[in-house]
Motif scaffolding. Structure first.
Motif, short mmCIF file in Angstrom:
data_model
loop_
_atom_site.label_atom_id
_atom_site.label_comp_id
_atom_site.label_asym_id
_atom_site.label_seq_id
_atom_site.Cartn_x
_atom_site.Cartn_y
_atom_site.Cartn_z
N ARG A 159 92.56 146.30 109.93
CA ARG A 159 91.31 145.55 109.79
C ARG A 159 91.60 144.08 109.54
O ARG A 159 92.63 143.72 108.99
CB ARG A 159 90.48 146.13 108.63
CG ARG A 159 90.05 147.58 108.86
CD ARG A 159 89.30 148.15 107.68
NE ARG A 159 90.14 148.27 106.50
CZ ARG A 159 89.73 148.81 105.35
NH1 ARG A 159 88.51 149.29 105.25
NH2 ARG A 159 90.55 148.89 104.33
N TRP A 160 90.65 143.25 109.94
CA TRP A 160 90.81 141.82 109.74
C TRP A 160 90.91 141.49 108.25
O TRP A 160 91.61 140.54 107.87
CB TRP A 160 89.65 141.05 110.37
CG TRP A 160 89.61 141.16 111.86
CD1 TRP A 160 88.62 141.70 112.62
CD2 TRP A 160 90.61 140.70 112.78
NE1 TRP A 160 88.93 141.63 113.95
CE2 TRP A 160 90.15 141.01 114.09
CE3 TRP A 160 91.85 140.07 112.63
CZ2 TRP A 160 90.88 140.71 115.23
CZ3 TRP A 160 92.58 139.77 113.78
CH2 TRP A 160 92.11 140.08 115.04
N SER A 161 90.24 142.27 107.42
CA SER A 161 90.30 142.02 105.98
C SER A 161 91.68 142.34 105.40
O SER A 161 91.97 141.98 104.26
CB SER A 161 89.23 142.87 105.26
OG SER A 161 89.38 144.24 105.57
N LEU A 207 97.29 138.14 117.54
CA LEU A 207 96.18 138.59 116.70
C LEU A 207 95.10 137.52 116.59
O LEU A 207 93.90 137.83 116.57
CB LEU A 207 96.69 138.98 115.32
CG LEU A 207 97.44 140.31 115.24
CD1 LEU A 207 98.16 140.45 113.91
CD2 LEU A 207 96.48 141.49 115.46
N LEU A 208 95.49 136.27 116.51
CA LEU A 208 94.51 135.19 116.47
C LEU A 208 93.68 135.16 117.75
O LEU A 208 92.45 134.97 117.72
CB LEU A 208 95.21 133.85 116.25
CG LEU A 208 95.68 133.55 114.82
CD1 LEU A 208 96.56 132.30 114.79
CD2 LEU A 208 94.48 133.40 113.89
N GLN A 210 93.18 137.75 119.68
CA GLN A 210 92.36 138.96 119.63
C GLN A 210 91.11 138.74 118.77
O GLN A 210 90.02 139.19 119.14
CB GLN A 210 93.19 140.13 119.07
CG GLN A 210 92.42 141.43 118.85
CD GLN A 210 92.06 142.13 120.15
OE1 GLN A 210 92.39 141.67 121.24
NE2 GLN A 210 91.35 143.24 120.04
N ARG A 211 91.26 138.03 117.68
CA ARG A 211 90.11 137.76 116.81
C ARG A 211 89.07 136.90 117.54
O ARG A 211 87.86 137.15 117.42
CB ARG A 211 90.57 137.05 115.53
CG ARG A 211 89.45 136.87 114.51
CD ARG A 211 89.96 136.34 113.19
NE ARG A 211 90.49 134.98 113.32
CZ ARG A 211 90.86 134.23 112.28
NH1 ARG A 211 90.80 134.74 111.05
NH2 ARG A 211 91.35 133.02 112.45
N GLU A 212 89.53 135.92 118.29
CA GLU A 212 88.61 135.07 119.05
C GLU A 212 87.86 135.87 120.12
O GLU A 212 86.65 135.71 120.30
CB GLU A 212 89.38 133.93 119.71
CG GLU A 212 89.94 132.91 118.73
CD GLU A 212 90.74 131.83 119.43
OE1 GLU A 212 90.80 131.86 120.69
OE2 GLU A 212 91.31 130.97 118.75
N THR A 214 87.18 139.03 120.25
CA THR A 214 86.35 140.14 119.78
C THR A 214 85.37 139.70 118.70
O THR A 214 84.76 140.54 118.04
CB THR A 214 87.23 141.28 119.23
OG1 THR A 214 88.03 140.79 118.14
CG2 THR A 214 88.13 141.85 120.30
N ALA A 215 85.18 138.40 118.53
CA ALA A 215 84.31 137.89 117.46
C ALA A 215 82.89 138.41 117.58
O ALA A 215 82.21 138.67 116.58
CB ALA A 215 84.34 136.37 117.47
N ASP A 220 85.09 144.78 111.53
CA ASP A 220 86.25 144.45 110.70
C ASP A 220 87.51 145.04 111.29
O ASP A 220 88.62 144.70 110.87
CB ASP A 220 86.03 144.97 109.27
CG ASP A 220 87.10 144.45 108.30
OD1 ASP A 220 87.61 143.33 108.53
OD2 ASP A 220 87.43 145.16 107.34
N VAL A 222 90.39 145.47 113.96
CA VAL A 222 91.06 144.62 114.95
C VAL A 222 90.88 145.21 116.34
O VAL A 222 90.63 144.50 117.32
CB VAL A 222 92.56 144.46 114.60
CG1 VAL A 222 93.28 143.64 115.68
CG2 VAL A 222 92.72 143.82 113.23
#
Length: 318
Positions: A159-161, A207-208, A210-212, A214-215, A220, A222
């Motif tokens: 998870r992103w958290s 991962l960065l 991937q976060r962009e 899937t925003a 939460d 990934v």
């Protein structure tokens, strides 16, 4: 008391003591297979021959989907394990003086084909990662799995958290597994599986990105479905297999990525203890078994650093 009644009650009493996914899989065996077979058998009258007949019946004609044939030896071994454990407790509770399942053995079946484990070398692993550039989510999942030797349940539970880009670390503390239903739990396979890793440069960059990408999912997780919900383990497996086929890569299981992490680390001079700790094996024997398989087809190289071996193509970087 009928044995069928006893084993159902025993199974229900185990619910608070075992993982939800384990309880679900054991429920399938207990309610649909074991209990019906012994519906007319008294617990105190249960004999080793009765249990052996059950084992033989399941091996030859145990399928419940209407198709001919029996269950696999592995499945029947799980059934027998449940029966033995329940009867061990029956002795402890005073229902029996001896466990009648102890003498029962599950026959070994001859297999025509041995499952081959894949052990990628660093260069091969990098080739696989770069070949998946057209599907960044799968590429990131494979990259992170290879770098850290994660289990499928752990990569889906990431998870992103649990990722701190400021402190540059990632914590493995949550898993997603499936038995009859998908279970997302704040738990790992073993207590030793819980771990915090430094974010290696390749993992951080991917991962960065991937976060962009899937925003908009507002999840939460990934790796999740397009609507942000939890991804099923079998969905990840199918996506991985399709990606391999689409890019004309050699077939392998998703779990072979974890094996490949071990082989890469061995090739770079890591000790058994180092690899055990990195992969978070419960005991050194598991690590040793992987090492023995790896030795059959690999020569040891020199080195001891994962960083830099998964350098993505320039157009694939975040």
């Amino acid at each position: 008391m009928k044995f069928s009644e006893y084993i159902i009650e025993w199974h229900e009493n185990r619910k608070p003591l075992i993982r939800a996914s384990t309880f679900e899989s054991e429920s399938e065996y207990t309610y649909r297979q074991i209990a019906p077979f012994f519906a007319d058998t008294e617990l105190e009258d249960l004999k080793p021959l009765d249990i052996q007949k059950y084992v033989n019946a399941k091996l030859t004609s145990g399928r419940l989907d209407g198709k001919p044939g029996g269950l696999s030896t592995v499945s029947v071994q799980k059934h027998l394990y449940i029966i033995k454990q329940s009867l061990n407790d029956a002795v402890l509770y005073g229902y029996l003086t001896v466990n009648p399942a102890l003498p029962v053995r599950t026959p070994r079946r001859k297999t025509t084909q041995t499952r081959r484990c894949v052990f990628l070398e660093a260069e091969q692993a990098a080739k696989v990662v770069n070949a998946l550039s057209n599907d960044h989510a799968i590429q990131t999942a494979v990259l992170v799995t290879l770098l850290y030797g994660l289990r499928r349940s752990e990569i889906l539970g990431l998870r992103w958290s649990s990722i701190d880009f400021e402190l540059n670390r990632m914590t493995i503390e949550h898993t997603v597994v499936k038995s009859l239903t998908v279970q997302a739990v704040d738990d790992t396979k073993t207590p030793g599986s819980h771990a915090t890793f430094e974010l290696l440069p390749e993992a951080r960059a991917s991962l960065l990105r991937q976060r962009e990408e899937t925003a908009e999912n507002h999840s939460d997780y990934v790796f999740s479905r397009s609507d942000g919900s939890v991804m099923r383990p079998d969905c990840l497996t199918r996506s991985f297999q399709r990606a391999l086929k689409r890019n004309r890569l050699a077939p392998m299981r998703y779990h072979d990525l974890r094996h490949s992490t071990a082989s890469i680390l061995f090739a770079r001079g890591w000790s058994l203890e180092d690899v055990k700790n990195w992969l978070r094996h419960a005991d050194i024997e598991t690590t040793s078994n992987i090492y023995l398989h790896y030795q059959q087809s690999r020569k040891l190289l020199v080195g001891k650093d994962l960083s830099g071996i998964f350098s993505l193509n320039e157009n694939n970087k975040a």
